[in-house]
Design an enzyme around this catalytic site. Structure first.
Site, mmCIF file in Angstrom:
data_model
loop_
_atom_site.group_PDB
_atom_site.id
_atom_site.type_symbol
_atom_site.label_atom_id
_atom_site.label_comp_id
_atom_site.label_asym_id
_atom_site.label_seq_id
_atom_site.Cartn_x
_atom_site.Cartn_y
_atom_site.Cartn_z
ATOM 1 N N GLY A 182 101.299 0.900 40.739
ATOM 2 C CA GLY A 182 102.606 0.465 41.254
ATOM 3 C C GLY A 182 102.487 -0.785 42.112
ATOM 4 O O GLY A 182 103.210 -1.769 41.909
ATOM 5 N N ARG A 205 110.492 0.653 37.405
ATOM 6 C CA ARG A 205 110.239 1.950 36.770
ATOM 7 C C ARG A 205 111.492 2.507 36.106
ATOM 8 O O ARG A 205 111.392 3.192 35.087
ATOM 9 C CB ARG A 205 109.701 2.939 37.791
ATOM 10 C CG ARG A 205 108.238 2.685 38.059
ATOM 11 C CD ARG A 205 107.653 3.736 38.949
ATOM 12 N NE ARG A 205 106.200 3.669 38.906
ATOM 13 C CZ ARG A 205 105.407 4.151 39.835
ATOM 14 N NH1 ARG A 205 105.915 4.752 40.891
ATOM 15 N NH2 ARG A 205 104.108 4.053 39.709
ATOM 16 N N LYS A 239 91.882 3.122 49.332
ATOM 17 C CA LYS A 239 90.854 4.145 49.474
ATOM 18 C C LYS A 239 89.870 4.221 48.315
ATOM 19 O O LYS A 239 90.264 4.232 47.159
ATOM 20 C CB LYS A 239 91.522 5.508 49.598
ATOM 21 C CG LYS A 239 92.263 5.692 50.876
ATOM 22 C CD LYS A 239 92.714 7.125 50.956
ATOM 23 C CE LYS A 239 93.363 7.446 52.283
ATOM 24 N NZ LYS A 239 93.956 8.789 52.226
ATOM 25 N N GLY A 274 96.786 6.074 38.937
ATOM 26 C CA GLY A 274 95.809 7.140 38.696
ATOM 27 C C GLY A 274 95.753 7.545 37.229
ATOM 28 O O GLY A 274 94.672 7.746 36.663
HETATM 29 P P1 ADP Z 1 98.218 0.774 43.221
HETATM 30 O O1 ADP Z 1 99.568 1.274 43.686
HETATM 31 O O2 ADP Z 1 98.340 -0.510 42.476
HETATM 32 O O3 ADP Z 1 97.442 1.826 42.475
HETATM 33 P P2 ADP Z 1 97.007 1.362 45.759
HETATM 34 O O4 ADP Z 1 98.229 2.158 46.149
HETATM 35 O O5 ADP Z 1 95.785 2.098 45.470
HETATM 36 O O6 ADP Z 1 97.359 0.397 44.535
HETATM 37 O O7 ADP Z 1 96.625 0.340 46.916
HETATM 38 C C1 ADP Z 1 97.594 -0.435 47.564
HETATM 39 C C2 ADP Z 1 97.432 -0.402 49.053
HETATM 40 O O8 ADP Z 1 96.123 -0.800 49.445
HETATM 41 C C3 ADP Z 1 98.385 -1.357 49.720
HETATM 42 O O9 ADP Z 1 99.240 -0.621 50.564
HETATM 43 C C4 ADP Z 1 97.475 -2.288 50.505
HETATM 44 O O10 ADP Z 1 98.002 -2.634 51.779
HETATM 45 C C5 ADP Z 1 96.236 -1.450 50.678
HETATM 46 N N1 ADP Z 1 95.080 -2.299 50.994
HETATM 47 C C6 ADP Z 1 94.435 -3.169 50.204
HETATM 48 N N2 ADP Z 1 93.447 -3.793 50.876
HETATM 49 C C7 ADP Z 1 93.463 -3.309 52.138
HETATM 50 C C8 ADP Z 1 92.686 -3.560 53.316
HETATM 51 N N3 ADP Z 1 91.684 -4.451 53.318
HETATM 52 N N4 ADP Z 1 92.994 -2.864 54.437
HETATM 53 C C9 ADP Z 1 93.993 -1.978 54.414
HETATM 54 N N5 ADP Z 1 94.771 -1.700 53.350
HETATM 55 C C10 ADP Z 1 94.508 -2.357 52.225
#
Ligand code: ADP
Ligand code: MG
Length: 389
Positions: free
Chosen positions: A346, A35, A196, A369
């Site tokens: 990220g 970043r 989530k 987001g």
């Molecule tokens: P990004 O940063 O790319 O937008 P997110 O922050 O939404 O992605 O999601 C990343 C998180 O989701 C990671 O910390 C990962 O461990 C968690 N995650 C993905 N699959 C699972 C799962 N099956 N159980 C628990 N956590 C999960």
């Protein structure tokens, strides 16, 4: 189209730049400086043209008060190395000390202000606080695409007090992402994962109507599996999102593809009880931590022939190997496609980098987001306030 730094005279001007220096830290060290590097073209262009550059950013979630471990000190150090010049780091982002320091600046000098979220007024988008942020500067540049979906003082409020234009990273994101927003070539697929459902699929609203395919994995797929009556043991799920999930599943119909096999364990850290099972056989005491090989094969087949794919959210707990396999495999699947492949977020971006395929996908967005909001046609507050060409 928004005005950018290219459209304005910056020589000798005091320019406040909102960057996204929200980097991952471990024990006070930056673990991924992507970043910071992404903002360098903007900073270097401004410096070359004789501007006085005042940088600001948030870092983490300090809840409106000073927190030692969320100071921008490591960012100042790294930035100074990358720019190969002195970066004057100030202990606050507003106030008398800032005013004095800015007064003492010469052309080509760089100042970094402290974490904007140390003040509760930042997230409240408090007009008086925004005015204080703006006060020492003559021009505002927003280069923080990843935070543009938030109307905060340093992203939105400040632009009401100064002429405001986009930075070069912001411009690049807008160019790449408006193409997906306005003219995604079908078949158009989305791959969604992450923890989530409430911050992901729950907000894809308008996008769903345009999708030909929606592949779901990661923690958020658990809630969708629950809707289908699957027993998911101790897996992460959001009981209060069951209705939203049901509605999405209903709207998506046969376009929605869920995992058919998953990798489970009792705990992501120890990996105890690690095995691959069909979704109908998830042991009560374990949790879903990754998608299984059959699911990946299914995803790969369904993606064959699509012309546009957006991906946000890892397909498993990828920071705990071996639960990174599904996510790394998905990065490879997208890299092999003959399609426009746009990745955002990220964590997802970090996974694509770890898989070594950054050069084989079309675009890796710095936004998560903000990326989802933008491609489904929402107005981003941090963008709306910038001047039009
Ligand atoms: P990004 O940063 O790319 O937008 P997110 O922050 O939404 O992605 O999601 C990343 C998180 O989701 C990671 O910390 C990962 O461990 C968690 N995650 C993905 N699959 C699972 C799962 N099956 N159980 C628990 N956590 C999960
Ligand atoms: Mg994340």
């Amino acid at each position: 189209m928004k005005k950018t730094i290219r459209d304005v005279d910056v020589s000798g001007k005091r320019v406040l730049v909102r960057a996204d220096f929200n980097v991952p830290l471990r024990d006070g060290e930056i673990t991924d400086d992507a970043r910071i590097r992404a903002c360098l073209p903007t900073i270097e262009d401004l410096l070359q043209r004789g501007a006085r550059v005042i940088l600001c950013s948030h870092l983490g979630r300090p809840k409106g008060r000073e927190q030692e471990e969320l100071r921008l000190t490591p960012v100042a150090r790294r930035l100074s190395e990358l720019l190969a010049r002195k970066v004057d780091f100030l202990e606050d982002c507003v106030g008398e000390r800032v005013r004095q320091a800015v007064e003492g600046m010469g052309d080509g000098d760089v100042i970094l202000l402290e974490n904007t979220r140390f003040h509760p007024e930042e997230k409240q988008n408090d007009p008086a606080f925004a005015a204080k942020l703006a006060e020492p500067a003559e021009l505002f540049v927003n280069d923080a695409f990843g935070t543009a979906h938030r109307a905060h003082a340093s992203t939105e409020g400040v632009a009401r007090h100064l002429p405001a234009v986009a930075g070069l990273l912001m411009e690049k994101e807008l160019l790449r992402l408006s193409q997906v927003r306005d003219a995604a070539e079908p078949p158009f697929a989305a791959v969604m994962g992450g923890a989530k459902i409430s911050d992901k699929i729950g907000v894809i609203g308008n996008l769903l109507d345009r999708l030909d395919l929606l592949l779901a994995g990661g923690g958020m797929a658990n809630t969708l599996l629950r809707v289908g009556g699957v027993e998911i043991g101790r897996s992460l799920a959001e009981e209060d999102q069951l209705e939203t999930a049901a509605r999405i599943a209903d709207r998506a119909g046969s376009r929605l593809v869920l995992p058919v096999d998953v990798v489970v364990a009792e705990d992501p850290r120890t990996g105890r009880g690690n095995r691959t099972v069909r979704v109908g056989n998830i042991p009560e005491n374990s949790m879903i931590l990754d998608v299984g090989p059959e699911t990946l094969e299914r995803f790969r087949k369904r993606l064959d022939g699509v012309r546009t794919v957006v991906w946000n959210g890892p397909l498993g707990a990828f920071e705990h190997p071996p639960f990174d396999r599904g996510t790394l495999a998905m990065a490879g699947i997208l890299a092999d496609l003959n399609a426009e492949t746009i990745i955002g977020g990220g964590d997802t971006g970090a996974a694509v980098a770890r898989a070594g395929v950054v050069d084989r996908v079309s675009h890796v967005s710095t936004g998560g987001g903000a990326f989802l909001s933008f491609i489904q046609g929402e107005t981003l507050p941090g963008l709306a306030v910038l001047q039009d060409k």
